[in-house]
Scaffold this active site. Structure first.
Site, PDB file in Angstrom:
ATOM      1  N   SER A 182      24.955  32.062  51.587  1.00 20.48           N
ATOM      2  CA  SER A 182      25.223  32.655  50.089  1.00 20.48           C
ATOM      3  C   SER A 182      26.570  32.046  49.975  1.00 20.48           C
ATOM      4  O   SER A 182      27.591  31.859  50.855  1.00 20.48           O
ATOM      5  CB  SER A 182      25.132  33.928  50.446  1.00 20.48           C
ATOM      6  OG  SER A 182      26.237  34.615  51.050  1.00 20.48           O
ATOM      7  N   ASP A 183      26.858  31.863  48.741  1.00 24.00           N
ATOM      8  CA  ASP A 183      28.253  31.447  48.088  1.00 24.00           C
ATOM      9  C   ASP A 183      29.180  32.759  48.415  1.00 24.00           C
ATOM     10  O   ASP A 183      28.370  33.951  48.473  1.00 24.00           O
ATOM     11  CB  ASP A 183      28.103  30.901  46.739  1.00 24.00           C
ATOM     12  CG  ASP A 183      29.400  30.467  46.265  1.00 24.00           C
ATOM     13  OD1 ASP A 183      30.527  30.333  47.020  1.00 24.00           O
ATOM     14  OD2 ASP A 183      29.216  29.650  45.380  1.00 24.00           O
ATOM     15  N   TRP A 184      30.232  32.729  48.206  1.00 22.22           N
ATOM     16  CA  TRP A 184      31.080  33.874  48.355  1.00 22.22           C
ATOM     17  C   TRP A 184      30.729  35.053  47.434  1.00 22.22           C
ATOM     18  O   TRP A 184      30.577  34.820  46.323  1.00 22.22           O
ATOM     19  CB  TRP A 184      32.434  33.695  48.086  1.00 22.22           C
ATOM     20  CG  TRP A 184      33.364  34.798  48.476  1.00 22.22           C
ATOM     21  CD1 TRP A 184      34.217  35.639  47.549  1.00 22.22           C
ATOM     22  CD2 TRP A 184      34.009  35.309  49.786  1.00 22.22           C
ATOM     23  NE1 TRP A 184      34.825  36.500  48.117  1.00 22.22           N
ATOM     24  CE2 TRP A 184      34.703  36.299  49.555  1.00 22.22           C
ATOM     25  CE3 TRP A 184      33.624  35.071  50.874  1.00 22.22           C
ATOM     26  CZ2 TRP A 184      35.324  37.168  50.418  1.00 22.22           C
ATOM     27  CZ3 TRP A 184      34.314  35.880  52.054  1.00 22.22           C
ATOM     28  CH2 TRP A 184      35.068  36.836  51.687  1.00 22.22           C
ATOM     29  N   SER A 185      30.343  36.311  48.141  1.00 21.00           N
ATOM     30  CA  SER A 185      29.842  37.278  47.300  1.00 21.00           C
ATOM     31  C   SER A 185      28.555  37.144  46.557  1.00 21.00           C
ATOM     32  O   SER A 185      28.379  37.881  45.564  1.00 21.00           O
ATOM     33  CB  SER A 185      30.765  37.802  46.392  1.00 21.00           C
ATOM     34  OG  SER A 185      32.050  38.424  47.113  1.00 21.00           O
ATOM     35  N   ALA A 186      27.644  36.067  47.023  1.00 20.74           N
ATOM     36  CA  ALA A 186      26.758  35.864  46.344  1.00 20.74           C
ATOM     37  C   ALA A 186      25.266  36.786  46.675  1.00 20.74           C
ATOM     38  O   ALA A 186      24.485  36.594  45.897  1.00 20.74           O
ATOM     39  CB  ALA A 186      26.192  34.289  46.255  1.00 20.74           C
TER      40      ALA A 186
END
Length: 80
Positions: A71-75
């Site tokens: 996941s992208d950061w905080s995705a």
């Protein structure tokens, strides 16, 4: 990137495959990447990083991707 955490792209499957996913499909099939980063937004109501149809059916089963998805950061929405 305004509202990237809350955007919900409502797209029918034909349009999604013919326009939006086509470039990613070519990249995955021709370059055989080790890792793919998932998007922040939702696709048809489901967060991309939690979308079974997108991550499993399309990416792995149809396109043959066998690498790591992150996941992208905080995705991620569901952290459990």
């Amino acid at each position: 990137e305004l509202d990237r955490m809350v955007t919900d792209a409502i797209v029918d499957e034909r349009t999604l495959r013919e326009i939006y996913l086509r470039g990613f499909e070519i990249a995955v099939k021709e370059s055989n990447p080790w890792t793919i980063m998932m998007a922040y937004n939702r696709l048809n109501g489901v967060y991309c990083s939690e979308n079974k149809w997108l991550c499993q059916s399309v990416l792995r089963e149809e396109w043959g991707f066998d690498g790591l998805t992150v996941s992208d950061w905080s995705a991620t929405n569901n952290r459990v």
